[in-house]
Design a protein around this motif. Sequence first.
Motif, PDB file in Angstrom:
ATOM      1  N   LEU A  27       4.646   2.440  14.193  1.00  0.00           N
ATOM      2  CA  LEU A  27       4.133   1.310  13.419  1.00  0.00           C
ATOM      3  C   LEU A  27       2.618   1.193  13.566  1.00  0.00           C
ATOM      4  O   LEU A  27       1.891   1.003  12.580  1.00  0.00           O
ATOM      5  N   GLU A  28       2.146   1.359  14.798  1.00  0.00           N
ATOM      6  CA  GLU A  28       0.701   1.288  15.078  1.00  0.00           C
ATOM      7  C   GLU A  28      -0.067   2.355  14.287  1.00  0.00           C
ATOM      8  O   GLU A  28      -1.093   2.075  13.649  1.00  0.00           O
ATOM      9  N   ALA A  30       0.968   4.037  11.597  1.00  0.00           N
ATOM     10  CA  ALA A  30       1.094   3.797  10.155  1.00  0.00           C
ATOM     11  C   ALA A  30       0.061   2.776   9.690  1.00  0.00           C
ATOM     12  O   ALA A  30      -0.543   2.927   8.629  1.00  0.00           O
ATOM     13  N   ARG A  31      -0.150   1.741  10.506  1.00  0.00           N
ATOM     14  CA  ARG A  31      -1.153   0.719  10.149  1.00  0.00           C
ATOM     15  C   ARG A  31      -2.565   1.293  10.204  1.00  0.00           C
ATOM     16  O   ARG A  31      -3.381   1.045   9.313  1.00  0.00           O
ATOM     17  N   ASP A  35      -0.751   3.849   5.898  1.00  0.00           N
ATOM     18  CA  ASP A  35       0.446   4.500   5.352  1.00  0.00           C
ATOM     19  C   ASP A  35       1.513   3.430   5.097  1.00  0.00           C
ATOM     20  O   ASP A  35       2.293   3.097   6.000  1.00  0.00           O
ATOM     21  N   GLU A  39       4.723   2.386   7.444  1.00  0.00           N
ATOM     22  CA  GLU A  39       4.790   1.060   8.055  1.00  0.00           C
ATOM     23  C   GLU A  39       6.136   0.381   7.741  1.00  0.00           C
ATOM     24  O   GLU A  39       6.753  -0.234   8.606  1.00  0.00           O
ATOM     25  N   ASN A  43       9.033  -0.568  10.593  1.00  0.00           N
ATOM     26  CA  ASN A  43       9.614  -1.910  10.728  1.00  0.00           C
ATOM     27  C   ASN A  43      11.135  -1.864  10.567  1.00  0.00           C
ATOM     28  O   ASN A  43      11.864  -2.535  11.305  1.00  0.00           O
ATOM     29  N   HIS A  66       9.384  -5.872   7.029  1.00  0.00           N
ATOM     30  CA  HIS A  66       9.636  -4.769   6.090  1.00  0.00           C
ATOM     31  C   HIS A  66       9.692  -5.312   4.657  1.00  0.00           C
ATOM     32  O   HIS A  66       9.017  -4.812   3.754  1.00  0.00           O
ATOM     33  N   LEU A  69       6.297  -6.558   3.333  1.00  0.00           N
ATOM     34  CA  LEU A  69       5.420  -5.439   2.955  1.00  0.00           C
ATOM     35  C   LEU A  69       5.766  -4.922   1.563  1.00  0.00           C
ATOM     36  O   LEU A  69       4.879  -4.624   0.759  1.00  0.00           O
TER      37      LEU A  69
END
Length: 240
Positions: A27-28, A30-31, A35, A39, A43, A66, A69
């Motif tokens: 997740l980290e 992807a942020r 991306d 992300e 999630n 999720h 987003l």
Amino acid sequence: ANYSELARGYQEANDAKTGIYFYEKCLEIARLTGDPIGEMQANHNLGLAYQRLNNMDMAIQYHGLHRDLVLRAREALAAGDDSGPDDATLEGELSKASHELNAMYRQKAESLEGQENIKEAIELYRLGLAAAKDTSNPETIGQANYRLGRALILVSESEMALGFLKEHLESSLDSGQVIAQGQAYSALAAAYQSLSKTEEAVSSLQQYLKIAKKTDNLTAQAEACCNLGVIHNRRGEYKK
């Protein structure tokens, strides 16, 4: 991709906590790399991981993130920003997130209902129904309507319950789901009885009995016959 693979490996080895650590790394990253799909998937995986630990609150949090987003990405796309995922991809992600979110709201609501916290359960059933509508799955939406309607009867909000239960009946008739139809008629009968609408209650119970016979459900047949007997007794129709 490697962190995700590691996380899956730990999940399969029943080491959920280490799996969660690596999904958090996913997740980290992807942020950091902008991306959006990565992300969303991170999630989703974190939500599933917390489900395995039976931590409903954390599962709801991640499945909710999720879904948020996806909704933000759809808004951006509608505003003309085509740098993100396309509409078909977002539709799939929304359905996936909403399916899990509905399941978690239902599970937590059922737990609260078991503790007789009906009003709190109703709020979660409402949230579950809102999520269910984004799954585009008639059965999921129908069941969410049924649970909310049934819970409303328990707090003497039967008039309000009728709308949700009729929705459930309609969708089960459209899809030909006979067991769901029985569910709907049984709950509608309870709602009508609490509103002293005896004729409607009898009609619903007769339909419920008909379906119970069709599906060879002896328990449901007994329940329908018992309720019909009670109503006829109150009306002085002793032969019936």
